[in-house]
Design a protein around this motif. Structure first.
Motif, mmCIF file in Angstrom:
data_model
loop_
_atom_site.group_PDB
_atom_site.id
_atom_site.type_symbol
_atom_site.label_atom_id
_atom_site.label_comp_id
_atom_site.label_asym_id
_atom_site.label_seq_id
_atom_site.Cartn_x
_atom_site.Cartn_y
_atom_site.Cartn_z
ATOM 1 N N CYS A 439 0.844 -1.193 0.000
ATOM 2 C CA CYS A 439 0.000 0.000 0.000
ATOM 3 C C CYS A 439 0.882 1.246 0.000
ATOM 4 N N CYS A 474 -3.840 1.624 7.228
ATOM 5 C CA CYS A 474 -4.312 2.973 6.913
ATOM 6 C C CYS A 474 -5.827 2.978 6.668
ATOM 7 N N CYS A 477 -6.855 0.653 3.884
ATOM 8 C CA CYS A 477 -6.730 -0.791 4.157
ATOM 9 C C CYS A 477 -7.707 -1.289 5.228
HETATM 10 ZN ZN LIG Z 1 -2.869 0.924 3.524
#
Ligand SMILES: [Zn+2]
Ligand SMILES: [Zn+2]
Length: 493
Positions: A439, A474, A477
């Protein structure tokens, strides 16, 4: 129910009584079955869940997963909670049953539900019927395997009487971990509370099993075979095996360095001879994974018997490479160290050479890259290095790496294929940087790559592909982690 036959016989024996009256009394005797309750069961066929219960949706409906701490009985396991409906009288009575979503349950796209049927819950009202005793236990009503979904029950009989469950279930996922500690390492994480906390925040309960020890290995390079073999020997003595396939093994390692062998560095226009100063040479090369030039650190004291120094030669300008090349011994090449053993430059003594001008050629072994951890293959082993760049890695940093590597094991960063939830909008992989699905949240989308030296400071997610101080999934996610299907667990490595 109408006991009409008996009543009619009685009527025949008493002809003075009008038939209409008999029929009226028959109506009065009729008993209409009424639904009494709909409840989640909680351990036995008669015990109901009277409050909110944790439902560990990824674990099977088996006694072995009842631990008396988090899982109090088998009914709190699996995504098909047992439901009991009772009527006030015996007999087969039909009714309709439905789930009531009590919270903001995870929302799955049609694509997600098509790829993975476990992302669906029974969202339709369904008809059932009680058994002869006027009750029934339903075992095929299913919830989705996401975390933090809350469900209660609503059931309605044919006469429109509606009942609701006293209890409700809140979904969670659970798995175990066993630490495999390498002998001779003083730097193994002393606590995994950050790991447990982050997964708990994402509705995955992690349970620690007793740790085991494995033989020391100085370094794990690009091949992880030896490590896996030794780690497995230790793992097989652990309780991890008893809890498969819901066990992840965490191997703590020494350096996870990959060697770059026989790298050649040159410096032209060097003046050599008596009274000439040492020549400084910076160790730098084209990175294997990034076109940017990066400093490279010498392969020094990583593995016993493997040296950083290969050779050093001086060739005067215009000289013949075979005839005129002069060997410079290792003792004349001194490393400049940032800290013990960590060096990306050398000073080469040249005052012992005959006076002249030419080119120095230094061949070295260097550290191509150091990994913070690895998620090995498709089995249940991850590893985290407790030493990197010749020093101990802090417990905090090891926690960060473990969250990341476990993240890979549970399916992050999702690329939206197979049983995974949808692809995260900040997804990147080998084509734009680090190896594997990661990510890049925090790093501008427009960048050609996400593994530039400055990117680590911008990254906002634990699933960024290089170590950073981030220990949390985050905002992109997090909703995906909530949805992940970990019902299959992991096979033994
Ligand atoms: Zn993330
Ligand atoms: Zn990774």
């Amino acid at each position: 129910m109408c006991k009409s036959k008996k009543a009619n016989e009685a009527a025949k024996q008493k002809p003075s009584k009008p038939i209409e009256e008999v029929e009226a009394s028959c109506h009065e005797e009729e008993v209409v079955a009424k639904i009494l309750s709909v409840e989640f069961l909680d351990g036995t066929d008669d015990k109901i869940l009277g409050a909110e219960g944790k439902q560990f949706v990824n674990l099977p409906f088996e006694d072995k997963w009842v631990d008396g701490v988090d899982v109090l009985n088998k009914d709190r396991l699996g995504y098909k909670p047992r439901i009991k409906v009772k009527f006030d009288i015996a007999g087969a009575h039909s009714f309709k049953l439905k789930f009531v979503a009590e919270g903001t349950n995870a929302a799955f796209t049609e694509d997600e539900k098509t790829r993975n049927s476990k992302f669906k819950f029974q969202d339709k009202e369904s008809s059932y019927s009680t058994k002869d005793d006027g009750s029934v236990i339903i075992t095929d009503f299913f919830v989705s395997v996401a975390g933090d979904d809350v469900y209660s029950l609503s059931a309605t009989d044919d006469k429109g009487t509606n009942v609701k469950s006293t209890g409700k279930i809140r979904t969670l996922r659970m798995f175990n971990y066993v630490e495999i500690k390498m002998k001779g390492l003083a730097s193994i994480a002393t606590s995994l509370s950050t790991v447990e906390g982050e997964y708990s925040t994402n509705f995955m309960k992690l349970k620690a099993l007793p740790s085991v020890e494995m033989d020391h290995i100085e370094n794990i390079g690009s091949s992880t075979t030896t490590f896996s073999t030794k780690a497995k020997t230790a793992y097989l003595t652990s309780d991890g095996t008893k809890n498969e396939p819901y066990t992840l093994a965490i191997g703590y390692t020494d350096h996870l360095a990959v060697k770059g062998s026989g790298k050649v560095l040159t410096k032209a226009d060097v003046e050599v001879g008596p009274e000439k100063l040492e020549v400084n040479l910076k160790i730098a090369g084209a990175g294997d994974t990034n076109p940017a030039i990066r400093s490279k650190y010498l392969w020094k004291n990583i593995v016993t018997g493997e040296d950083w120094f290969v050779s050093c030669k001086f060739l005067k300008d215009g000289g013949d490479a075979v005839k005129d090349s002069v060997d410079i011994v290792k003792a004349k090449v001194k490393t400049v160290e940032v800290r013990t053993d960590m060096s990306c430059e050398v000073n080469i003594a040249v005052d012992h050479l005959p006076a002249g001008k030419g080119t120095l050629t230094l061949t070295v072994n260097w550290v191509d890259r150091m990994r913070g951890g690895l998620a090995i293959g498709s089995g249940n082993l991850i590893c985290v290095c407790s030493r990197a760049w010749w020093q101990n890695v802090s417990t905090a940093d090891q926690n960060q790496v473990i969250i990341h590597e476990m993240g890979h094991k549970v399916g992050m960063a999702s690329k939206g294929t197979g049983i995974l939830p949808e692809k995260i909008s900040t997804y990147y992989d080998d084509t734009k940087g680090h190896v594997g699905p990661h990510c890049h949240n925090g790093i501008p989308d427009s960048q050609a790559r996400f593994d530039n030296a400055a990117d680590g400071a911008l990254a906002t997610c634990v699933m960024y592909g290089a170590t950073s101080s981030k220990t949390a999934f985050c905002g992109v996610c997090k909703p995906i982690v909530r949805k992940l299907d970990v019902t299959s667990g992991w096979g033994r490595f």
